[in-house]
Design a protein around this motif. Structure first.
Motif, PDB file in Angstrom:
ATOM      1  N   GLY A  39      86.639  -5.408  48.124  1.00 22.22           N
ATOM      2  CA  GLY A  39      87.006  -6.187  46.690  1.00 22.22           C
ATOM      3  C   GLY A  39      85.725  -6.964  46.333  1.00 22.22           C
ATOM      4  O   GLY A  39      85.881  -8.152  46.068  1.00 22.22           O
ATOM      5  N   ILE A  40      84.457  -6.784  46.740  1.00 25.84           N
ATOM      6  CA  ILE A  40      83.389  -7.516  46.591  1.00 25.84           C
ATOM      7  C   ILE A  40      82.389  -6.694  45.923  1.00 25.84           C
ATOM      8  O   ILE A  40      82.569  -5.497  45.695  1.00 25.84           O
ATOM      9  CB  ILE A  40      82.443  -8.095  48.159  1.00 25.84           C
ATOM     10  CG1 ILE A  40      82.445  -6.871  48.781  1.00 25.84           C
ATOM     11  CG2 ILE A  40      83.578  -9.037  48.509  1.00 25.84           C
ATOM     12  CD1 ILE A  40      81.607  -7.295  50.125  1.00 25.84           C
ATOM     13  N   ASP A  41      81.189  -7.243  45.572  1.00 26.40           N
ATOM     14  CA  ASP A  41      80.273  -6.477  44.688  1.00 26.40           C
ATOM     15  C   ASP A  41      79.253  -5.771  45.523  1.00 26.40           C
ATOM     16  O   ASP A  41      79.253  -6.127  46.689  1.00 26.40           O
ATOM     17  CB  ASP A  41      79.249  -7.824  44.205  1.00 26.40           C
ATOM     18  CG  ASP A  41      78.385  -7.070  43.218  1.00 26.40           C
ATOM     19  OD1 ASP A  41      78.520  -6.190  42.354  1.00 26.40           O
ATOM     20  OD2 ASP A  41      77.190  -7.818  43.124  1.00 26.40           O
ATOM     21  N   PRO A  42      79.319  -4.534  45.140  1.00 25.62           N
ATOM     22  CA  PRO A  42      78.324  -3.601  45.981  1.00 25.62           C
ATOM     23  C   PRO A  42      77.051  -4.026  46.266  1.00 25.62           C
ATOM     24  O   PRO A  42      76.522  -3.661  47.410  1.00 25.62           O
ATOM     25  CB  PRO A  42      78.489  -2.343  45.168  1.00 25.62           C
ATOM     26  CG  PRO A  42      79.711  -2.394  44.294  1.00 25.62           C
ATOM     27  CD  PRO A  42      79.651  -3.752  44.244  1.00 25.62           C
ATOM     28  N   MET A  43      76.424  -4.777  45.437  1.00 25.82           N
ATOM     29  CA  MET A  43      74.940  -5.247  45.694  1.00 25.82           C
ATOM     30  C   MET A  43      75.057  -6.211  47.020  1.00 25.82           C
ATOM     31  O   MET A  43      73.918  -6.160  47.831  1.00 25.82           O
ATOM     32  CB  MET A  43      74.509  -6.044  44.394  1.00 25.82           C
ATOM     33  CG  MET A  43      73.106  -6.350  44.518  1.00 25.82           C
ATOM     34  SD  MET A  43      71.978  -5.039  45.033  1.00 25.82           S
ATOM     35  CE  MET A  43      72.050  -4.138  43.248  1.00 25.82           C
ATOM     36  N   ILE A  44      75.972  -7.097  47.222  1.00 26.25           N
ATOM     37  CA  ILE A  44      75.978  -7.639  48.285  1.00 26.25           C
ATOM     38  C   ILE A  44      76.040  -6.852  49.730  1.00 26.25           C
ATOM     39  O   ILE A  44      75.358  -7.180  50.640  1.00 26.25           O
ATOM     40  CB  ILE A  44      77.481  -8.694  48.443  1.00 26.25           C
ATOM     41  CG1 ILE A  44      77.243  -9.679  47.182  1.00 26.25           C
ATOM     42  CG2 ILE A  44      77.432  -9.424  49.824  1.00 26.25           C
ATOM     43  CD1 ILE A  44      78.539 -10.479  47.016  1.00 26.25           C
ATOM     44  N   VAL A  45      76.689  -5.763  49.666  1.00 19.95           N
ATOM     45  CA  VAL A  45      76.876  -4.795  50.620  1.00 19.95           C
ATOM     46  C   VAL A  45      75.469  -4.384  50.883  1.00 19.95           C
ATOM     47  O   VAL A  45      74.903  -4.242  52.116  1.00 19.95           O
ATOM     48  CB  VAL A  45      77.996  -3.767  50.641  1.00 19.95           C
ATOM     49  CG1 VAL A  45      77.941  -3.015  51.866  1.00 19.95           C
ATOM     50  CG2 VAL A  45      79.293  -4.483  50.326  1.00 19.95           C
ATOM     51  N   ARG A  46      74.948  -3.797  49.883  1.00 24.10           N
ATOM     52  CA  ARG A  46      73.559  -3.075  49.823  1.00 24.10           C
ATOM     53  C   ARG A  46      72.471  -4.143  50.644  1.00 24.10           C
ATOM     54  O   ARG A  46      71.782  -3.791  51.258  1.00 24.10           O
ATOM     55  CB  ARG A  46      73.041  -2.764  48.568  1.00 24.10           C
ATOM     56  CG  ARG A  46      73.995  -1.519  48.124  1.00 24.10           C
ATOM     57  CD  ARG A  46      73.523  -1.086  46.715  1.00 24.10           C
ATOM     58  NE  ARG A  46      74.376   0.037  46.186  1.00 24.10           N
ATOM     59  CZ  ARG A  46      75.183  -0.099  45.202  1.00 24.10           C
ATOM     60  NH1 ARG A  46      74.998  -1.188  44.267  1.00 24.10           N
ATOM     61  NH2 ARG A  46      75.926   0.838  44.658  1.00 24.10           N
ATOM     62  N   VAL A  47      72.529  -5.276  50.246  1.00 22.53           N
ATOM     63  CA  VAL A  47      71.536  -6.354  50.729  1.00 22.53           C
ATOM     64  C   VAL A  47      71.962  -6.475  52.184  1.00 22.53           C
ATOM     65  O   VAL A  47      70.898  -6.389  52.883  1.00 22.53           O
ATOM     66  CB  VAL A  47      71.577  -7.688  49.981  1.00 22.53           C
ATOM     67  CG1 VAL A  47      70.964  -8.932  50.772  1.00 22.53           C
ATOM     68  CG2 VAL A  47      71.144  -7.387  48.444  1.00 22.53           C
ATOM     69  N   VAL A  48      73.168  -6.509  52.466  1.00 23.92           N
ATOM     70  CA  VAL A  48      73.351  -6.977  53.925  1.00 23.92           C
ATOM     71  C   VAL A  48      72.823  -5.539  54.680  1.00 23.92           C
ATOM     72  O   VAL A  48      72.169  -5.690  55.798  1.00 23.92           O
ATOM     73  CB  VAL A  48      74.943  -6.989  54.138  1.00 23.92           C
ATOM     74  CG1 VAL A  48      75.305  -6.904  55.675  1.00 23.92           C
ATOM     75  CG2 VAL A  48      75.313  -8.383  53.679  1.00 23.92           C
ATOM     76  N   PHE A  49      72.945  -4.268  54.370  1.00 18.72           N
ATOM     77  CA  PHE A  49      72.719  -3.104  55.204  1.00 18.72           C
ATOM     78  C   PHE A  49      71.145  -3.039  54.973  1.00 18.72           C
ATOM     79  O   PHE A  49      70.406  -2.646  56.042  1.00 18.72           O
ATOM     80  CB  PHE A  49      73.012  -2.098  54.447  1.00 18.72           C
ATOM     81  CG  PHE A  49      74.512  -1.488  55.055  1.00 18.72           C
ATOM     82  CD1 PHE A  49      74.563  -0.597  56.178  1.00 18.72           C
ATOM     83  CD2 PHE A  49      75.721  -1.766  54.666  1.00 18.72           C
ATOM     84  CE1 PHE A  49      75.419  -0.276  56.715  1.00 18.72           C
ATOM     85  CE2 PHE A  49      76.739  -1.272  55.102  1.00 18.72           C
ATOM     86  CZ  PHE A  49      76.964  -0.588  56.264  1.00 18.72           C
ATOM     87  N   ALA A  50      70.499  -3.450  53.989  1.00 17.52           N
ATOM     88  CA  ALA A  50      68.857  -3.527  53.986  1.00 17.52           C
ATOM     89  C   ALA A  50      68.362  -4.435  54.853  1.00 17.52           C
ATOM     90  O   ALA A  50      67.567  -4.264  55.621  1.00 17.52           O
ATOM     91  CB  ALA A  50      68.605  -3.692  52.427  1.00 17.52           C
ATOM     92  N   ALA A  51      68.935  -5.629  54.826  1.00 17.68           N
ATOM     93  CA  ALA A  51      68.505  -6.782  55.781  1.00 17.68           C
ATOM     94  C   ALA A  51      68.855  -6.339  57.249  1.00 17.68           C
ATOM     95  O   ALA A  51      68.141  -6.513  58.122  1.00 17.68           O
ATOM     96  CB  ALA A  51      69.236  -8.250  55.608  1.00 17.68           C
ATOM     97  N   GLY A  52      69.951  -5.694  57.619  1.00 25.83           N
ATOM     98  CA  GLY A  52      70.307  -5.264  58.983  1.00 25.83           C
ATOM     99  C   GLY A  52      69.478  -4.303  59.393  1.00 25.83           C
ATOM    100  O   GLY A  52      68.954  -4.189  60.763  1.00 25.83           O
TER     101      GLY A  52
END
Length: 72
Positions: A39-52
């Motif tokens: 239930g969160i914004d997909p952009m947050i997950v994308r940024v976490v995956f890119a940083a990871g």
């Protein structure tokens, strides 16, 4: 419009299990599926995956590909 219709938003967590969200996803729909599930914004997950991926020397890229291949 009843109370249930007003409280239902476009980003509601799905509790019936994780699934890829290919229509709203960029590559395989993994990040969009994770975002829908929690239930969160997909952009947050994308940024976490890119940083990871950058700071984890590619380990998140392997996790991403594994989820893409294993999930529906």
């Amino acid at each position: 419009m009843n109370r249930l219709d007003r409280n239902h938003s476009a980003v509601t967590p799905k509790r019936d299990g994780f699934h890829l969200d290919r229509p709203n996803g960029k590559v395989f729909g993994v990040c969009a599926g994770i975002a829908n599930y929690f239930g969160i914004d997909p952009m947050i997950v994308r940024v976490v995956f890119a940083a990871g991926t950058i700071f984890g020397f590619g380990s998140f890229l392997l996790i991403y590909l594994a989820i893409a291949l294993i999930a529906d």
